[in-house]
Write an enzyme that holds these catalytic residues in place. Structure first.
Site, PDB file in Angstrom:
ATOM      1  N   CYS A  29       0.860  -1.170   0.000  1.00 35.47           N
ATOM      2  CA  CYS A  29       0.000   0.000   0.000  1.00 35.47           C
ATOM      3  C   CYS A  29       0.902   1.228   0.000  1.00 35.47           C
ATOM      4  O   CYS A  29       2.105   1.108   0.198  1.00 35.47           O
ATOM      5  CB  CYS A  29      -0.827   0.043   1.282  1.00 35.47           C
ATOM      6  SG  CYS A  29      -1.761  -1.470   1.549  1.00 35.47           S
ATOM      7  N   ARG A  38       1.436   1.624  -5.890  1.00 31.67           N
ATOM      8  CA  ARG A  38       1.630   0.643  -4.820  1.00 31.67           C
ATOM      9  C   ARG A  38       0.335  -0.087  -4.461  1.00 31.67           C
ATOM     10  O   ARG A  38       0.340  -1.021  -3.658  1.00 31.67           O
ATOM     11  CB  ARG A  38       2.169   1.337  -3.559  1.00 31.67           C
ATOM     12  CG  ARG A  38       3.462   2.077  -3.774  1.00 31.67           C
ATOM     13  CD  ARG A  38       3.891   2.742  -2.487  1.00 31.67           C
ATOM     14  NE  ARG A  38       4.175   1.756  -1.468  1.00 31.67           N
ATOM     15  CZ  ARG A  38       5.326   1.133  -1.316  1.00 31.67           C
ATOM     16  NH1 ARG A  38       6.314   1.396  -2.138  1.00 31.67           N
ATOM     17  NH2 ARG A  38       5.496   0.263  -0.363  1.00 31.67           N
ATOM     18  N   TRP A  81      -3.811  -1.870  -1.391  1.00 32.99           N
ATOM     19  CA  TRP A  81      -3.807  -3.080  -2.216  1.00 32.99           C
ATOM     20  C   TRP A  81      -4.142  -4.197  -1.252  1.00 32.99           C
ATOM     21  O   TRP A  81      -3.357  -4.529  -0.369  1.00 32.99           O
ATOM     22  CB  TRP A  81      -2.435  -3.278  -2.835  1.00 32.99           C
ATOM     23  CG  TRP A  81      -2.366  -4.388  -3.830  1.00 32.99           C
ATOM     24  CD1 TRP A  81      -2.910  -4.398  -5.081  1.00 32.99           C
ATOM     25  CD2 TRP A  81      -1.698  -5.636  -3.687  1.00 32.99           C
ATOM     26  NE1 TRP A  81      -2.614  -5.573  -5.717  1.00 32.99           N
ATOM     27  CE2 TRP A  81      -1.870  -6.361  -4.886  1.00 32.99           C
ATOM     28  CE3 TRP A  81      -0.964  -6.232  -2.660  1.00 32.99           C
ATOM     29  CZ2 TRP A  81      -1.357  -7.620  -5.082  1.00 32.99           C
ATOM     30  CZ3 TRP A  81      -0.440  -7.488  -2.847  1.00 32.99           C
ATOM     31  CH2 TRP A  81      -0.634  -8.178  -4.062  1.00 32.99           C
ATOM     32  N   ASN A 100       1.145  -0.155   5.975  1.00 34.81           N
ATOM     33  CA  ASN A 100       1.567  -0.919   4.794  1.00 34.81           C
ATOM     34  C   ASN A 100       2.297  -2.147   5.312  1.00 34.81           C
ATOM     35  O   ASN A 100       3.295  -2.008   6.029  1.00 34.81           O
ATOM     36  CB  ASN A 100       2.506  -0.045   3.935  1.00 34.81           C
ATOM     37  CG  ASN A 100       3.180  -0.831   2.827  1.00 34.81           C
ATOM     38  OD1 ASN A 100       2.607  -1.771   2.299  1.00 34.81           O
ATOM     39  ND2 ASN A 100       4.388  -0.453   2.481  1.00 34.81           N
ATOM     40  N   GLY A 101       1.790  -3.344   4.994  1.00 38.58           N
ATOM     41  CA  GLY A 101       2.445  -4.568   5.477  1.00 38.58           C
ATOM     42  C   GLY A 101       1.416  -5.538   6.016  1.00 38.58           C
ATOM     43  O   GLY A 101       0.239  -5.478   5.648  1.00 38.58           O
ATOM     44  N   GLU A 160      10.745 -12.788 -20.804  1.00 30.56           N
ATOM     45  CA  GLU A 160      10.425 -11.427 -20.392  1.00 30.56           C
ATOM     46  C   GLU A 160       9.349 -10.824 -21.302  1.00 30.56           C
ATOM     47  O   GLU A 160       8.415 -10.173 -20.825  1.00 30.56           O
ATOM     48  CB  GLU A 160      11.708 -10.569 -20.397  1.00 30.56           C
ATOM     49  CG  GLU A 160      11.518  -9.098 -20.089  1.00 30.56           C
ATOM     50  CD  GLU A 160      10.826  -8.793 -18.775  1.00 30.56           C
ATOM     51  OE1 GLU A 160      10.639  -9.709 -17.951  1.00 30.56           O
ATOM     52  OE2 GLU A 160      10.437  -7.633 -18.585  1.00 30.56           O
ATOM     53  N   LYS A 216       5.619  -9.476 -20.085  1.00 27.50           N
ATOM     54  CA  LYS A 216       5.135  -8.115 -20.352  1.00 27.50           C
ATOM     55  C   LYS A 216       3.749  -8.160 -20.976  1.00 27.50           C
ATOM     56  O   LYS A 216       2.855  -7.437 -20.579  1.00 27.50           O
ATOM     57  CB  LYS A 216       6.051  -7.372 -21.327  1.00 27.50           C
ATOM     58  CG  LYS A 216       7.339  -6.759 -20.865  1.00 27.50           C
ATOM     59  CD  LYS A 216       7.280  -5.709 -19.808  1.00 27.50           C
ATOM     60  CE  LYS A 216       7.148  -6.290 -18.436  1.00 27.50           C
ATOM     61  NZ  LYS A 216       8.317  -6.495 -17.664  1.00 27.50           N
ATOM     62  N   GLU A 234       0.929  -9.437 -18.463  1.00 27.11           N
ATOM     63  CA  GLU A 234       0.575  -8.629 -17.293  1.00 27.11           C
ATOM     64  C   GLU A 234      -0.175  -7.353 -17.646  1.00 27.11           C
ATOM     65  O   GLU A 234      -0.962  -6.869 -16.855  1.00 27.11           O
ATOM     66  CB  GLU A 234       1.788  -8.325 -16.403  1.00 27.11           C
ATOM     67  CG  GLU A 234       2.762  -7.304 -16.920  1.00 27.11           C
ATOM     68  CD  GLU A 234       3.869  -7.002 -15.921  1.00 27.11           C
ATOM     69  OE1 GLU A 234       3.600  -6.882 -14.718  1.00 27.11           O
ATOM     70  OE2 GLU A 234       5.024  -6.870 -16.362  1.00 27.11           O
ATOM     71  N   HIS A 256       8.029 -31.264 -27.415  1.00 25.88           N
ATOM     72  CA  HIS A 256       7.752 -32.097 -26.238  1.00 25.88           C
ATOM     73  C   HIS A 256       6.391 -31.775 -25.627  1.00 25.88           C
ATOM     74  O   HIS A 256       6.162 -32.050 -24.451  1.00 25.88           O
ATOM     75  CB  HIS A 256       8.886 -31.935 -25.223  1.00 25.88           C
ATOM     76  CG  HIS A 256      10.199 -32.358 -25.797  1.00 25.88           C
ATOM     77  ND1 HIS A 256      10.559 -33.670 -25.956  1.00 25.88           N
ATOM     78  CD2 HIS A 256      11.211 -31.627 -26.328  1.00 25.88           C
ATOM     79  CE1 HIS A 256      11.749 -33.744 -26.531  1.00 25.88           C
ATOM     80  NE2 HIS A 256      12.169 -32.511 -26.770  1.00 25.88           N
ATOM     81  N   LYS A 302       2.989  -2.469  -8.000  1.00 32.01           N
ATOM     82  CA  LYS A 302       4.377  -2.272  -8.398  1.00 32.01           C
ATOM     83  C   LYS A 302       5.348  -3.038  -7.513  1.00 32.01           C
ATOM     84  O   LYS A 302       6.284  -3.649  -7.986  1.00 32.01           O
ATOM     85  CB  LYS A 302       4.700  -0.776  -8.370  1.00 32.01           C
ATOM     86  CG  LYS A 302       6.142  -0.430  -8.752  1.00 32.01           C
ATOM     87  CD  LYS A 302       6.400  -0.784 -10.197  1.00 32.01           C
ATOM     88  CE  LYS A 302       7.804  -0.457 -10.652  1.00 32.01           C
ATOM     89  NZ  LYS A 302       8.121  -1.166 -11.899  1.00 32.01           N
TER      90      LYS A 302
END
Ligand code: M6R
Length: 609
Positions: A2, A27, A74, A100-101, A482, A486, A489, A505, A604
């Site tokens: 957060c 955040r 969040w 936050n946490g 990568e 991208k 997401e 395979h 983030k």
């Protein structure tokens, strides 16, 4: 994770609180709230949804007062809702907190507090902190906060406010970031620098366990034991514009376009004047030091992990040292063989990712030497590691990491050259030649960025496909991973990356007519093999977009479209091939109308498990 802010001064607190929260929405952005002391009581306003919903709610009736705190959330404990939004209050409304946490022992504390007569309004872990503060308050706000800190377990940055002592805010942190911005007759508290940069560049970065009593014209910081701490002012050396969009529609696009400058900044101070050596002033390693390691681990999450895969390739290829790479959430729980002969390299843009931080702490406990590659100066990971290499990429705000990745690659490449020089595993000529090519990379990224129209066309053409596959071998495979991250997401397209040789395979079964396959073919030693894999998917009528280096006239014969990047050494080419993949993801997300900078369910920096 957060974002939290606090204001104490002479001005209306609400101005800074809303401005600061808008800069911290990266955040978390599922709900927001503020609390302002109006001279008699504390008014709390909160709203589920983006900050804009809160702003709408209070428009025309802003809370008045010059002491306040705010939060953008969040969700972890309790779904996004008005009542779970912060700030949280005790039963009387006299004590208010933003957090936050995670408070790990909140259930036990909640039970105890309910027995003592407290009634809870939310499902959050945070609310226990406000009630506990009420419970242990006996006329001394700071003493009560300290008692709360003795009782809570977990990770947190916290800002407390009390109607009983409305001349100050008290804040503290453990394993989550918190800074104090030093103003003139006013002071600011925030989770991160972008929130305060428009007001001040002078900051204190709080360490774990420190408690700060912040008044409008004084800040008193003490350690866990209550002893005064003298802090050094940390001057932020980037400006407010660096944390703004600078004319771009999204932070992600801005950050993609900042890559030439970011990688130049990362490398420029680290090349000797004659251009033949890498300088790592931060490390000063010797041959004996390097030889003392029988194991090197690279540990990270997400994009940073993908950078680590390339890092492994560089170190093994150039310095001839065996490296193992792992995602932090796996590494920390697999009882890894770590001891004093281990070098652990952690990679993290934010320097706050909880799994990476935990892996670092555990490895240090087991005796490993630790090196952090991070972007955020003074972050938890930077402070925890024995040594730090900063990427100097400037703030990265978009959830999708771009310039962090390329700057991490630059550091890994330079670190590998540095190790190679110490170990004499490459000739001086080869090292000089590679540094020469490295120096061209910023300009070559600019060149790649200038050719964006074909990528926009592909994005419009294929942006509504439900599946996209990325294939490549060797370093191309690492970049494919990568590229696919991208895309998924930010555009929510199902994207998978496969080592091209693995297709047969299993995955080949998914290749049917019209499925887009992005095939990277830049690595000479496996070029022919990659071409055969491309032919395999073409034979199943996939639509293939090939990524090749200039000068390759072969690939276009076998694919539907080709994107070319400038020629360089094949070790350095990931720094170029990733750029069109970032742009493709960006424009695919735009085509689909996605919120690029704030993708659903993501934030983030992942400071919880
Ligand atoms: O701050 P960190 O580099 O430790 O973050 C690690 C990942 O959370 C991050 O790279 C994530 O995968 C990005 N959203 C990818 O774009």
């Amino acid at each position: 994770m957060c974002g939290i802010v606090g204001y104490v001064g002479d001005k209306q607190a609400v101005g800074f609180l809303l401005e600061g929260l808008s800069k911290l929405e990266y955040r978390g952005y599922d709900s927001a709230g503020i609390a302002v002391y109006d001279g008699a009581s504390i008014r709390v306003e909160k709203s589920v949804g983006r900050l804009a919903s809160l702003e709408e709610k209070i428009e025309g009736n802003m809370p008045k007062g010059s002491l306040g705190i705010g939060h953008t959330r969040w969700a972890t404990h309790g779904r996004p809702s008005d009542r779970n939004a912060h700030p949280h209050t005790d039963c009387t409304g006299d004590f208010v907190v933003v957090h936050n946490g995670i408070i790990e022992n909140y259930l036990a504390l909640k039970e105890e507090l309910i027995e003592q007569g407290h009634s809870f309004k939310s499902e959050t872990d945070t609310e226990v902190v406000a009630h506990l503060l009420e419970e242990v308050y006996h006329g001394d706000f700071e003493a009560a906060v300290r008692e709360v800190l003795r009782r809570v377990e977990g990770s947190y940055s916290l800002v407390f406010m009390s109607r009983q002592q409305p001349d100050c805010l008290i804040c503290t942190k453990k394993d989550n970031p918190l800074i104090i911005g030093l103003g003139d007759g006013e002071n600011f508290i925030a989770s991160d620098i972008p929130a305060i940069i428009q007001r001040t560049r002078r900051t204190f970065i709080l360490n774990d366990g420190e408690v700060a009593v912040v008044r409008k014209d004084s800040i008193a910081i003490t350690n866990r034991l209550g002893e005064p701490v003298t802090k050094k002012v940390f001057e932020v050396n980037w400006n407010a514009e660096a944390a703004e969009k600078g004319g771009y529609e999204h932070f992600m696009l801005k950050e993609i376009n900042e890559q030439p400058k970011a990688v130049r900044d990362t490398m420029s101070q680290r090349i000797s004047k004659d251009g033949n050596s890498v300088l790592m002033e931060e490390l000063k390693w010797t041959k004996e030091y390097l030889n003392s390691f029988n194991k090197v681990y690279i540990v990270a999450c997400g994009t940073a992990y993908h950078a680590g895969l390339v890092g492994k390739f560089y170190i093994e290829k150039l310095a001839r040292i065996i490296v193992e790479v792992d995602v932090a959430s796996e590494f920390r729980y697999r009882n890894p063989i770590v001891d004093e002969n281990t070098l652990l390299i952690v990679v993290s843009q934010s320097g706050e990712t909880s799994d990476t931080l935990a892996a670092l702490k555990e490895s240090r406990r087991l005796g490993a030497k630790t090196l952090a590659i991070t972007n955020v100066v003074g972050s938890s990971i930077a402070r925890e590691a024995d040594q730090v290499l900063y990427t100097w990429a400037g703030p990265e705000i978009a959830v999708a990491s771009t310039k962090a990745y390329t700057t991490q690659l630059i550091l890994f490449f330079m670190l590998a050259l540095y190790m190679a020089e110490i170990k004499e595993s490459q000739t001086r000529e080869r090292i000089g030649q590679l540094i020469g090519m490295l120096k061209n990379i910023p300009a070559q990224i600019s060149e790649t960025l200038s050719d964006v129209e074909p990528i926009k066309t592909f994005a419009r053409k294929y942006g509504f496909n439900e599946d996209v596959f990325y294939i490549g071998r060797s370093l191309d495979y690492d970049v494919a991973l990568e590229g696919s991250l991208k895309l998924k997401e930010i555009s929510y397209i199902h994207a998978e990356a496969y080592a091209a040789g693995e297709l047969k395979h299993g995955t080949l079964a998914l290749i049917v007519e019209g499925v887009p396959v992005i095939a990277l073919a830049t690595q000479k030693s496996v070029y022919e093999k990659t071409l055969s894999n491309i032919k395999e998917v073409k034979a199943r009528d996939a639509v293939v977009i090939g990524i090749a280096a200039e000068g390759d006239d072969e690939l276009q014969k076998y694919v539907d479209h080709v994107i070319k990047v400038p020629e360089t050494d094949e070790l350095l080419i990931p720094l170029l091939t990733v750029v069109p993949l970032q742009l493709l993801a960006y424009y695919a997300a735009i085509t689909r109308g996605c919120d690029v900078d704030k993708p659903r369910n993501l934030a983030k920096s992942v400071t919880v498990e």
